[in-house]
Enzyme design. Structure first.
Site, PDB file in Angstrom:
ATOM      1  N   TYR A  93      31.860  27.055  22.079  1.00 23.23           N
ATOM      2  CA  TYR A  93      32.329  28.164  21.242  1.00 23.23           C
ATOM      3  C   TYR A  93      33.330  29.026  22.033  1.00 23.23           C
ATOM      4  CZ  TYR A  93      32.018  32.536  18.605  1.00 23.23           C
ATOM      5  OH  TYR A  93      32.307  33.665  17.910  1.00 23.23           O
ATOM      6  N   ASP A 105      22.851  25.696  23.318  1.00 23.20           N
ATOM      7  CA  ASP A 105      23.248  26.521  22.173  1.00 23.20           C
ATOM      8  C   ASP A 105      22.986  25.671  20.925  1.00 23.20           C
ATOM      9  OD1 ASP A 105      24.569  27.793  20.079  1.00 23.20           O
ATOM     10  OD2 ASP A 105      26.204  28.516  21.342  1.00 23.20           O
ATOM     11  N   LYS A 119      24.575  32.792  11.976  1.00 24.71           N
ATOM     12  CA  LYS A 119      25.036  31.599  11.258  1.00 24.71           C
ATOM     13  C   LYS A 119      23.937  31.050  10.346  1.00 24.71           C
ATOM     14  CE  LYS A 119      28.504  32.506  13.936  1.00 24.71           C
ATOM     15  NZ  LYS A 119      28.721  31.814  15.206  1.00 24.71           N
TER      16      LYS A 119
HETATM   17  C1  LIG Z   1      29.092  32.234  16.462  1.00 29.25           C
HETATM   18  C2  LIG Z   1      28.627  31.457  17.623  1.00 29.25           C
HETATM   19  C3  LIG Z   1      28.218  32.095  18.796  1.00 29.25           C
HETATM   20  C4  LIG Z   1      28.306  33.597  18.975  1.00 29.25           C
HETATM   21  O1  LIG Z   1      27.435  34.284  18.138  1.00 29.25           O
HETATM   22  P1  LIG Z   1      27.726  35.764  17.581  1.00 29.25           P
HETATM   23  O2  LIG Z   1      26.514  36.028  16.754  1.00 29.25           O
HETATM   24  O3  LIG Z   1      29.002  35.716  16.811  1.00 29.25           O
HETATM   25  O4  LIG Z   1      27.825  36.659  18.762  1.00 29.25           O
HETATM   26  C5  LIG Z   1      27.750  31.312  19.828  1.00 29.25           C
HETATM   27  N1  LIG Z   1      27.705  29.971  19.723  1.00 29.25           N
HETATM   28  C6  LIG Z   1      28.088  29.331  18.614  1.00 29.25           C
HETATM   29  C7  LIG Z   1      28.005  27.843  18.557  1.00 29.25           C
HETATM   30  C8  LIG Z   1      28.571  30.041  17.523  1.00 29.25           C
HETATM   31  O5  LIG Z   1      28.986  29.399  16.434  1.00 29.25           O
END
Ligand SMILES: *Cc1c(COP(=O)(O)O)cnc(C)c1O
Length: 381
Positions: A100, A174, A199
């Protein structure tokens, strides 16, 4: 019998409110808690340290990742930041090379200046991860599937390589794109799971949040200390929204994946499309790993057009059901061009993405409307 995932999303960490019987976890919109005598309390003293609504979310997410400990944060980046603070100057991190954009920015622009070193490798090739680990390596950072290229790495194989090293770095995954419904990295050998709950976990584009999950009590204690010391915590309202969103996670993920596969099939038959990327599409380079590791292919589809970057911008501006916006994982379909939006921070870096790449977050609307929208948008390029 241990409860199944579909039951845990609705009940884990939550019980009827003891004072009223309210079935939904109350939004404990309070900063402090009355103590009957000095130092006597019911487990809560101050809401940076702990809040009952946040606690319900933390316990629920831990149950979903099949682990004991959960911590919720004010954003995914706050969760990632807290993990990185386990390190100190002189430590080394092996990270995936298409993580990301915000993760790369945090590593490169913030943590590097404190003397932490980073190497970015193609984690879909386990040998590259193995070769990059040094005696100073404290952390291996893995994202799978990646954002926006949807590369899939073999979590179990990487966990085995990491576990075999004498310095035993931590493996953090992640899991934002897959969610625990599709894959549970801790069961595959990871030490930490990080989420942007903004998300799919939240799922309705109405809250920003993050989480760290682990089965390692010592790591949890260190991270919980940091959560309180740093204070990047979610408020009770956002905790509630994510907790409610999670209840329909399996239902949503099944529909996201069904729609995304149909979109991937449609795009791969369209003559204007150059390349389609979807983990459960047979053309995907890591199709076998994805099928083995994930329950379904998820809701994200990326593609390039024969018309290149100009065509990509046109399509992104022409869709009507797919809204042009950053973020992903909500019930509504979104379209974006990562090079000019979410991934601008990777420009001119080894992680830069193709300017012609279009990313879709395929929502749970009726598939006929989604395909008709793509058909009309592609008709104009
Ligand atoms: C959006 C996202 C993040 C960061 O998260 P936020 O809630 O926007 O701070 C980290 N990793 C991935 C894969 C993401 O899609």
């Amino acid at each position: 019998m241990p409860k199944k995932f579909e039951t845990l999303v609705i009940h884990a960490g939550q019980r009827p409110d003891p004072t009223t019987g309210a079935i939904m976890t109350p939004i404990y919109q309070t900063s402090t808690y009355v103590q009957p005598a000095v130092g006597q309390h019911k487990g809560y003293e101050y809401s940076r340290t702990g809040n009952p609504t946040r606690k319900a979310l933390e316990d629920c997410l831990a149950a979903l990742e099949g682990c004991e400990f959960g911590l919720a944060f004010g954003s995914g980046m706050a969760a990632t930041d807290t993990v990185l603070r386990l390190l100190q100057s002189g430590d080394h991190v092996v990270s995936g090379n298409d993580v990301y954009g915000g993760t790369f920015r945090l590593f490169d622009k913030e943590f590097r200046k404190y003397g932490i070193e980073f190497d970015y490798v193609d984690t879909t090739d386990v040998r590259q991860v193995e070769a990059a680990i040094r005696p100073q390596t404290r952390l291996v950072w893995l994202e799978t599937p990646t954002n926006p290229l949807l590369n899939v790495s073999d979590i179990r194989a990487i966990a085995e390589v990491v576990a075999a090293r004498p310095n035993r770095p931590w493996l953090a995954v992640d899991n934002t794109f897959a969610t625990p419904y599709l894959q549970q990295p801790l069961a595959l050998g990871a030490d930490l799971v990080v989420h942007s709950t903004t998300k799919y976990l939240g799922g309705h584009s109405d809250a920003v949040g993050g989480a760290i999950l682990t089965n390692n009590e010592e790591l949890h204690a260190r991270l919980a200390f940091k959560q309180n010391a740093i204070g990047a915590v979610p408020g009770p309202m956002d905790s509630f929204l994510v907790l409610r969103g999670v209840k329909t996670l399996p239902l949503r993920m099944d529909r996201h994946a069904e729609n995304a596969l149909a979109v991937a099939n449609y795009l791969s038959d369209n003559l204007k499309v150059e390349r389609v990327i979807y983990p459960f599409h047979e053309s995907h380079p890591h199709y076998a790993t994805a099928r083995r590791q994930m329950r379904n292919g998820g809701g994200m589809v990326s593609f390039t057009l024969k018309g290149g970057a100009a065509a990509a911008l046109k399509v992104a501006e022409r869709t009507e059901v797919f809204s042009l916006a950053e973020s992903l994982g909500g019930v509504e379909s979104l379209i974006e061009v990562p090079a000019g939006m979410t991934h601008m921070s990777t420009a001119d870096s080894p992680l830069a993405v193709d300017a012609g790449l279009v990313r879709l977050s395929v929502g749970v609307e009726h598939i006929d409307d989604l395909l008709a929208d793509l058909e009309q948008a592609l008709g104009g390029v």
